[in-house]
Design an enzyme around this catalytic site. Structure first.
Site, PDB file in Angstrom:
ATOM      1  N   CYS A  41       0.851  -1.192   0.000  1.00  0.00           N
ATOM      2  CA  CYS A  41       0.000   0.000   0.000  1.00  0.00           C
ATOM      3  C   CYS A  41       0.888   1.244   0.000  1.00  0.00           C
ATOM      4  O   CYS A  41       1.838   1.335   0.792  1.00  0.00           O
ATOM      5  CB  CYS A  41      -0.888  -0.006   1.239  1.00  0.00           C
ATOM      6  SG  CYS A  41      -1.832   1.531   1.454  1.00  0.00           S
ATOM      7  N   GLU A  71       2.868  -5.903   8.517  1.00  0.00           N
ATOM      8  CA  GLU A  71       3.261  -4.515   8.269  1.00  0.00           C
ATOM      9  C   GLU A  71       4.393  -4.088   9.200  1.00  0.00           C
ATOM     10  O   GLU A  71       5.308  -3.366   8.792  1.00  0.00           O
ATOM     11  CB  GLU A  71       2.059  -3.578   8.445  1.00  0.00           C
ATOM     12  CG  GLU A  71       2.399  -2.126   8.123  1.00  0.00           C
ATOM     13  CD  GLU A  71       1.265  -1.152   8.384  1.00  0.00           C
ATOM     14  OE1 GLU A  71       1.557   0.024   8.657  1.00  0.00           O
ATOM     15  OE2 GLU A  71       0.086  -1.578   8.319  1.00  0.00           O
ATOM     16  N   CYS A 124      -3.771   5.296   8.489  1.00  0.00           N
ATOM     17  CA  CYS A 124      -4.271   5.666   7.160  1.00  0.00           C
ATOM     18  C   CYS A 124      -5.704   6.189   7.229  1.00  0.00           C
ATOM     19  O   CYS A 124      -6.453   5.921   8.176  1.00  0.00           O
ATOM     20  CB  CYS A 124      -4.145   4.484   6.208  1.00  0.00           C
ATOM     21  SG  CYS A 124      -5.470   3.279   6.322  1.00  0.00           S
TER      22      CYS A 124
END
Length: 324
Positions: free
Chosen positions: A112, A142, A211
């Site tokens: 992403c 992540e 995000c």
């Protein structure tokens, strides 16, 4: 003759159920992009296309891509020489593309872009001579990917305020902090406040790392949860952003359950329930939302209401190798 029939009809009438559907919900721009990268790679190279780690944390999505010819593996060791490979949306340590290049693999990075932004921030903070305190969940892909952007020992992971209190950096140690993109907004704020109180000189990102999609979905749950007797969150048990949605609903004082499919719902969950809130994590497709609505409609007379708290128009570019 009519009375027994009327009584039976009344008994068969389904009780009303108000369904509050959160918006935004489901797929975010990063997930859309990652899935499209795999689909385009399959169209360009033909199956099999290998994918390192689940492209996104959703069994329905992974199984759908498997049916089209995607092969999911945990490490590059499982990818045959010459085969195309896609890196998942969660990001990978620098060592992974380096190994792919060493082997001459044709790879596509579906990380992403908002995670990639955190990776670049980490590099800049190391170049500036700062040690990084990273707020995230140990073992999450992540986190592994982000910590793998910098030399070992240059980043320290914290998960809680207690972890911050246990830090023992010298008072003059140059420090910076970054965060995983899918954390609880409220929890992260508390951790950052504790970190800034302990180390007032710590440098933070110019903009929040969590995000937009994570923040928006948590805000949407806060809008529906207080009016719901039960909140259903569609998502995988290894999906960080989905687990956070369950926590957000529970903190509003509402019972909340994580489900992967409509078949996970137990009829007894609806006993005494008049209003159900419904949302989906960023890796869950809209088909699963409709599946849940249809399942609830088998048991109750459902009246749908969608509560919109934000509009999302974000679109991310595809890797140049896939753009005709």
């Amino acid at each position: 003759m009519n009375a027994p029939l009327q009584s039976r009809d009344r008994a068969e009438e389904r009780a009303a159920l108000t369904l509050l559907i959160a918006a935004p919900r489901g797929f975010c721009a990063g997930v859309d992009r990652a899935i499209e990268i795999v689909e385009r790679a399959l169209a360009r190279y033909g199956p099999p296309v290998y994918v390192r780690h689940e492209i996104v944390h959703n069994r329905y999505v992974v199984d759908s891509l498997k049916a089209k010819g995607a092969v999911f593996v945990e490490e590059l060791d499982s990818v045959p020489d010459g085969a195309p490979v896609v890196f998942s949306a969660h990001g990978v340590p620098k060592a992974v593309p380096a190994e792919a290049e060493r082997r001459g693999l044709d790879y596509l990075d579906a990380t992403c872009p908002l995670v990639s932004k955190v990776h670049r921030q980490a590099e800049r903070q190391i170049e500036a001579g700062r040690h990084i305190v990273f707020v995230g969940h140990r073992g999450h892909p992540e986190v592994i990917g982000t910590m793998g952007q910098v030399p070992e020992g240059r980043m320290t992971l914290v998960e809680t305020v207690a972890d911050v209190e246990a830090l023992d950096f010298p008072p003059d140690q140059p420090l910076a902090f970054l965060t995983q993109t899918t954390l609880s907004v409220d929890d992260t704020r508390a951790i950052v406040v504790a970190l800034q109180a302990k180390y007032p000189h710590v440098v933070g990102p110019k903009a929040e790392d969590i995000c937009y999609a994570t923040s928006n979905r948590q805000a949407a749950v806060k809008a529906i949860a207080p009016d719901s007797d039960l909140v259903l969150v569609i998502g995988a048990p290894n999906s960080s952003n989905s687990l956070r949605l369950v926590e957000v609903a529970e903190r509003c004082g509402t019972d909340a359950k994580l489900i992967q499919r409509a078949s996970d719902i137990r009829p007894e969950w609806l006993d005494g329930v008049e209003t159900v809130g419904l949302t989906a994590g960023a890796s869950a497709p809209e088909e699963l939302v409709r599946e849940v609505v249809e399942q609830l409609s088998q048991w109750r007379t459902v009246e749908e209401h969608t509560l919109v708290t934000a509009e999302e128009k974000m679109v991310f570019k595809l890797p140049r190798q896939l753009v005709d």
